[in-house]
Design a protein around this motif. Structure first.
Motif, PDB file in Angstrom:
ATOM      1  N   UNK A 270       0.824  -1.216   0.000  1.00  0.00           N
ATOM      2  CA  UNK A 270       0.000   0.000   0.000  1.00  0.00           C
ATOM      3  C   UNK A 270       0.853   1.258   0.000  1.00  0.00           C
ATOM      4  N   UNK A 271       1.970   1.257   0.700  1.00  0.00           N
ATOM      5  CA  UNK A 271       2.822   2.446   0.785  1.00  0.00           C
ATOM      6  C   UNK A 271       3.479   2.788  -0.549  1.00  0.00           C
ATOM      7  N   UNK A 272       3.456   1.863  -1.505  1.00  0.00           N
ATOM      8  CA  UNK A 272       4.086   2.083  -2.801  1.00  0.00           C
ATOM      9  C   UNK A 272       3.082   2.532  -3.854  1.00  0.00           C
ATOM     10  N   UNK A 273       1.842   2.739  -3.453  1.00  0.00           N
ATOM     11  CA  UNK A 273       0.813   3.193  -4.378  1.00  0.00           C
ATOM     12  C   UNK A 273       0.393   4.624  -4.029  1.00  0.00           C
ATOM     13  N   UNK A 274      -0.350   5.258  -4.915  1.00  0.00           N
ATOM     14  CA  UNK A 274      -0.676   6.676  -4.748  1.00  0.00           C
ATOM     15  C   UNK A 274      -1.384   6.937  -3.428  1.00  0.00           C
ATOM     16  N   UNK A 275      -0.825   7.894  -2.670  1.00  0.00           N
ATOM     17  CA  UNK A 275      -1.328   8.170  -1.322  1.00  0.00           C
ATOM     18  C   UNK A 275      -2.657   8.906  -1.330  1.00  0.00           C
TER      19      UNK A 275
END
Length: 209
Positions: A191-196
């Motif tokens: 999740x941290x590697x996808x658009x925030x």
């Protein structure tokens, strides 16, 4: 394959965030920045009404759908698949979207935008595991190798994209070999590697009404 034909700069203004749908224009002369983030249309400067919970959920869903460039029916299918899978529904939904071949091509820097990546994939410029794939929605898996086909290494959009986004980091769930123009899917994205700016919980609430 159906494609939306709405002027893409209007979509960024409507969502209030840069969706990077126009490649170089998003970097050099972004309409969203020049118009101070006002919504499109003649009532864009008017006082906004209070948004309902449904409106907030709808906006979150539309923002994600437009970012990845998928139509409503297809987006709903992704949600249904995520809901039926193990894991957190919202995160699995975003993983399905991230694992689209056109998105992987964009993430690897072989296209300046996702719409451009979708067109390049459709025109057979890329292969997966040495087999030509022209389906933008193709779901890559860990271990897959996405490469520019030999006859497309000098294609102008691919060369220009590499120059435009030179230095942009590649997500850690992908491994890029820029010299040989191919990338490997190392694992599923976290999740941290996808658009925030995407709020997947609101999307789940939208479809759970």
């Amino acid at each position: 394959m159906a494609n939306p034909h709405t002027p893409v700069c209007r979509l960024c203004r409507r969502e209030g965030v840069k969706l990077f749908l126009k490649g170089e224009k998003c970097v050099s002369k972004c309409t969203l920045e020049r118009r101070n983030s006002t919504p499109p249309g003649q009532h864009g400067l008017a006082r906004r009404r209070k948004v309902s919970d449904y409106g907030i959920q709808l906006r979150a869903k539309q923002r994600a759908r437009r970012l990845y460039g998928v139509l409503e029916t297809q987006f709903q299918h992704y949600f249904e698949r995520a809901e039926a899978s193990q894991g957190v529904t919202g995160t699995v939904l975003l993983q399905h979207l991230e694992r689209r071949l056109d998105n992987v091509v964009y993430r690897l820097g072989f296209a300046a935008s996702r719409p451009e990546a979708r067109q390049l994939v459709s025109h057979r410029h890329f292969s997966v595991n040495k087999r030509t794939v022209n389906i933008p929605s193709y779901q890559v898996r860990p271990g897959d190798v996405v490469a520019v086909r030999e006859g497309s290494t000098k294609a102008q959009p691919i060369v220009q994209a590499q120059e435009l986004i030179q230095g942009r980091p590649v997500p850690e769930w992908l491994s890029l070999d820029s010299a040989n123009l191919h990338g490997t899917v190392v694992r599923f994205p976290e999740r941290s590697e996808m658009d925030a700016f995407i709020d997947e919980q609101l999307i789940v609430e939208y479809y759970s009404r």
